[in-house]
Design a protein around this motif. Sequence first.
Motif, PDB file in Angstrom:
ATOM      1  N   TYR A 183       0.730  -1.384   0.098  1.00  0.00           N
ATOM      2  CA  TYR A 183      -0.205   0.085  -0.612  1.00  0.00           C
ATOM      3  C   TYR A 183       0.828   1.132  -0.086  1.00  0.00           C
ATOM      4  O   TYR A 183       2.516   1.653   0.470  1.00  0.00           O
ATOM      5  N   SER A 184       0.949   1.962  -0.668  1.00  0.00           N
ATOM      6  CA  SER A 184       1.035   3.472  -0.610  1.00  0.00           C
ATOM      7  C   SER A 184      -0.179   4.545  -0.022  1.00  0.00           C
ATOM      8  O   SER A 184      -0.749   4.856  -0.790  1.00  0.00           O
ATOM      9  N   SER A 185       0.583   5.612   0.226  1.00  0.00           N
ATOM     10  CA  SER A 185      -0.027   6.163   1.531  1.00  0.00           C
ATOM     11  C   SER A 185      -0.744   7.570   0.573  1.00  0.00           C
ATOM     12  O   SER A 185       0.330   7.729  -0.359  1.00  0.00           O
ATOM     13  N   ARG A 186      -0.981   8.754   0.858  1.00  0.00           N
ATOM     14  CA  ARG A 186      -0.849   9.973   0.492  1.00  0.00           C
ATOM     15  C   ARG A 186       0.596  10.694  -0.694  1.00  0.00           C
ATOM     16  O   ARG A 186       0.253  11.051  -0.854  1.00  0.00           O
ATOM     17  N   GLU A 187       0.954  10.204   1.363  1.00  0.00           N
ATOM     18  CA  GLU A 187       2.513  11.365   0.988  1.00  0.00           C
ATOM     19  C   GLU A 187       2.976  10.231   0.127  1.00  0.00           C
ATOM     20  O   GLU A 187       4.521  10.843   0.318  1.00  0.00           O
ATOM     21  N   GLY A 188       3.038   8.820  -0.422  1.00  0.00           N
ATOM     22  CA  GLY A 188       3.997   7.863  -1.119  1.00  0.00           C
ATOM     23  C   GLY A 188       4.659   7.240  -0.316  1.00  0.00           C
ATOM     24  O   GLY A 188       5.490   6.233  -0.872  1.00  0.00           O
ATOM     25  N   THR A 189       3.995   6.922   0.896  1.00  0.00           N
ATOM     26  CA  THR A 189       4.912   5.833   1.491  1.00  0.00           C
ATOM     27  C   THR A 189       4.718   4.935   1.694  1.00  0.00           C
ATOM     28  O   THR A 189       2.791   4.378   1.762  1.00  0.00           O
ATOM     29  N   ALA A 190       5.012   3.834   1.879  1.00  0.00           N
ATOM     30  CA  ALA A 190       4.912   2.674   1.059  1.00  0.00           C
ATOM     31  C   ALA A 190       5.255   1.670   1.916  1.00  0.00           C
ATOM     32  O   ALA A 190       5.762   1.650   3.440  1.00  0.00           O
ATOM     33  N   SER A 191       4.405   0.640   2.681  1.00  0.00           N
ATOM     34  CA  SER A 191       4.191  -0.441   3.822  1.00  0.00           C
ATOM     35  C   SER A 191       3.645  -1.154   3.275  1.00  0.00           C
ATOM     36  O   SER A 191       2.510  -1.302   1.905  1.00  0.00           O
ATOM     37  N   THR A 192       3.725  -2.828   3.480  1.00  0.00           N
ATOM     38  CA  THR A 192       2.953  -3.913   3.286  1.00  0.00           C
ATOM     39  C   THR A 192       1.964  -4.004   4.426  1.00  0.00           C
ATOM     40  O   THR A 192       2.249  -4.272   6.022  1.00  0.00           O
ATOM     41  N   ARG A 193       0.391  -4.442   4.172  1.00  0.00           N
ATOM     42  CA  ARG A 193      -0.376  -4.513   5.202  1.00  0.00           C
ATOM     43  C   ARG A 193      -1.418  -5.713   5.230  1.00  0.00           C
ATOM     44  O   ARG A 193      -1.441  -6.357   4.335  1.00  0.00           O
ATOM     45  N   SER A 194      -1.921  -6.296   6.083  1.00  0.00           N
ATOM     46  CA  SER A 194      -2.024  -7.638   6.470  1.00  0.00           C
ATOM     47  C   SER A 194      -3.839  -7.513   7.244  1.00  0.00           C
ATOM     48  O   SER A 194      -3.721  -6.334   7.777  1.00  0.00           O
ATOM     49  N   VAL A 195      -4.801  -7.287   6.495  1.00  0.00           N
ATOM     50  CA  VAL A 195      -6.440  -6.987   6.845  1.00  0.00           C
ATOM     51  C   VAL A 195      -7.298  -8.245   6.888  1.00  0.00           C
ATOM     52  O   VAL A 195      -6.969  -8.796   5.988  1.00  0.00           O
ATOM     53  N   GLU A 196      -8.328  -7.883   7.340  1.00  0.00           N
ATOM     54  CA  GLU A 196      -9.269  -8.956   7.091  1.00  0.00           C
ATOM     55  C   GLU A 196     -10.545  -7.695   6.717  1.00  0.00           C
ATOM     56  O   GLU A 196     -11.321  -6.891   6.777  1.00  0.00           O
ATOM     57  N   PRO A 197     -10.732  -8.122   4.952  1.00  0.00           N
ATOM     58  CA  PRO A 197     -11.010  -7.016   4.397  1.00  0.00           C
ATOM     59  C   PRO A 197     -12.797  -7.824   4.470  1.00  0.00           C
ATOM     60  O   PRO A 197     -12.790  -8.683   4.907  1.00  0.00           O
ATOM     61  N   TYR A 198     -13.466  -6.314   4.376  1.00  0.00           N
ATOM     62  CA  TYR A 198     -15.563  -7.031   4.613  1.00  0.00           C
ATOM     63  C   TYR A 198     -15.835  -6.246   3.458  1.00  0.00           C
ATOM     64  O   TYR A 198     -17.024  -6.980   3.383  1.00  0.00           O
ATOM     65  N   HIS A 199     -15.860  -5.242   2.998  1.00  0.00           N
ATOM     66  CA  HIS A 199     -16.566  -4.711   1.745  1.00  0.00           C
ATOM     67  C   HIS A 199     -16.193  -3.830   1.112  1.00  0.00           C
ATOM     68  O   HIS A 199     -14.924  -2.868   1.540  1.00  0.00           O
ATOM     69  N   LEU A 200     -16.474  -3.296  -0.418  1.00  0.00           N
ATOM     70  CA  LEU A 200     -15.933  -2.330  -1.180  1.00  0.00           C
ATOM     71  C   LEU A 200     -16.666  -0.807  -1.059  1.00  0.00           C
ATOM     72  O   LEU A 200     -17.875  -1.290  -0.745  1.00  0.00           O
ATOM     73  N   VAL A 201     -16.238  -0.199  -1.357  1.00  0.00           N
ATOM     74  CA  VAL A 201     -17.435   0.892  -1.376  1.00  0.00           C
ATOM     75  C   VAL A 201     -17.184   1.758  -2.320  1.00  0.00           C
ATOM     76  O   VAL A 201     -15.568   2.144  -2.435  1.00  0.00           O
ATOM     77  N   HIS A 202     -18.470   2.618  -3.488  1.00  0.00           N
ATOM     78  CA  HIS A 202     -17.522   3.393  -4.821  1.00  0.00           C
ATOM     79  C   HIS A 202     -18.427   4.230  -4.164  1.00  0.00           C
ATOM     80  O   HIS A 202     -19.656   4.645  -4.078  1.00  0.00           O
ATOM     81  N   THR A 203     -17.155   6.019  -4.546  1.00  0.00           N
ATOM     82  CA  THR A 203     -17.771   7.321  -4.987  1.00  0.00           C
ATOM     83  C   THR A 203     -18.193   6.989  -6.721  1.00  0.00           C
ATOM     84  O   THR A 203     -17.585   6.181  -6.687  1.00  0.00           O
ATOM     85  N   SER A 204     -17.911   8.370  -6.510  1.00  0.00           N
ATOM     86  CA  SER A 204     -18.430   8.770  -8.453  1.00  0.00           C
ATOM     87  C   SER A 204     -16.895   8.470  -8.910  1.00  0.00           C
ATOM     88  O   SER A 204     -16.381   8.076 -10.435  1.00  0.00           O
ATOM     89  N   SER A 205     -15.720   8.463  -7.692  1.00  0.00           N
ATOM     90  CA  SER A 205     -14.445   8.245  -8.941  1.00  0.00           C
ATOM     91  C   SER A 205     -13.420   6.914  -8.347  1.00  0.00           C
ATOM     92  O   SER A 205     -12.914   7.257  -8.895  1.00  0.00           O
TER      93      SER A 205
ATOM     94  N   SER B 203      -8.899 -18.571   6.202  1.00  0.00           N
ATOM     95  CA  SER B 203      -9.975 -17.614   6.302  1.00  0.00           C
ATOM     96  C   SER B 203      -9.659 -16.541   8.464  1.00  0.00           C
ATOM     97  O   SER B 203      -9.609 -17.247   8.687  1.00  0.00           O
ATOM     98  N   PHE B 204     -11.459 -16.005   8.364  1.00  0.00           N
ATOM     99  CA  PHE B 204     -11.392 -15.119   9.878  1.00  0.00           C
ATOM    100  C   PHE B 204     -12.892 -15.184  10.095  1.00  0.00           C
ATOM    101  O   PHE B 204     -13.911 -15.391   9.032  1.00  0.00           O
ATOM    102  N   LYS B 205     -12.841 -15.394  11.309  1.00  0.00           N
ATOM    103  CA  LYS B 205     -14.086 -14.990  11.360  1.00  0.00           C
ATOM    104  C   LYS B 205     -15.031 -13.468  11.549  1.00  0.00           C
ATOM    105  O   LYS B 205     -14.540 -12.650  12.436  1.00  0.00           O
ATOM    106  N   PRO B 206     -15.575 -12.770  10.989  1.00  0.00           N
ATOM    107  CA  PRO B 206     -16.066 -11.578  10.971  1.00  0.00           C
ATOM    108  C   PRO B 206     -16.518 -10.961  12.091  1.00  0.00           C
ATOM    109  O   PRO B 206     -16.589 -11.236  12.739  1.00  0.00           O
TER     110      PRO B 206
END
Length: 318
Positions: free
Chosen positions: A159-181, A212-215
């Motif tokens: 993942y790259s932050s707004r400032e361009g800082t790179a990192s590696t993330r481990s997450v439990e994903p739940y939802h994708l949300v879309h705005t106009s762009s 797998s993970f328990k939500p």
Amino acid sequence: MVQTSARLLKVLSLLQSRRFWAGGDLARELGVTERSVRRDVDRLRSLGYPVHAAAGVGGGYQLGAGKELPPLPLEDEEAVAVAVGLRVAASGPVKGLEEAAVRALGKLEQVLPKRLRRRVNALQAVSVRLGDAAPRVDAEALAVIANACRDSEVLRFDYSSREGTASTRSVEPYHLVHTSSRWYLLAYDLDREGWRTFRVDRIGPKPRTGRSFKPRPLPSEDVAAYVSQAVSTEAYRFRARVTVHAPARVVSERLSGVAGRIEELDAERCLVNAGGDSLEALAFYFAWLGFEFEVHEPRELIEHLRRLSERLARAAQR
């Protein structure tokens, strides 16, 4: 025969809705015996659907990708056209279709043969959309993320932050949300032990799924509102607080699909909190509404609007 055919369609739909089904769970969902499930799976295989089976304790069924496209029925050219169309729809040109397009894209790419996937990627690579300033999102990565949300699988990505800082993330994903762009992922960050909202266009091209993970309980019942508030106040370089001289309901309709938080002040005014990566974007954001407004912060936006109004006045005089 009619009942059997209807059950086959039900079996196929269930296999597409979840990454893996235990044999007993599938039988209970259909209201039949496990022996009937095995016969139905054999019939689906005879029709070309690549259903994988695992025997023993913890065994079950999984719909995978095969050497040939199973009969949807679609010809190769039709399958390519559908996949490309879903990728375009997922980027949001038609309001209200984005999330459905991603779900359908995830199902289709799960069974799309490699030879057809290469054609889709080639066509996408040489296609140009005129005037599209929105950040591009890797469609395959989006499908992986969508399936991880559906199957409750831990997701690991660069993942790259707004400032361009790179990192590696481990997450439990739940939802994708879309705005106009933009697309956003709502997830629980395992390393930082908290809920986070990630811009999908800043996620690396090859997210990896894991165990797998328990939500967990979601941080809010209204996921869209939660993400909208997060990205309107936290995800941008500039944050604006503006009073708009129009009813909150009207402003909300104008800003439908755009990240922002709207608070009603009275029948004719509302307070809008919004963010932007540039002062130019914020100036356009509020000028586009078509209503009188007052900027409370940031100060830089007030100065930018003053310079912009002077430049526009000179252009009008010419």
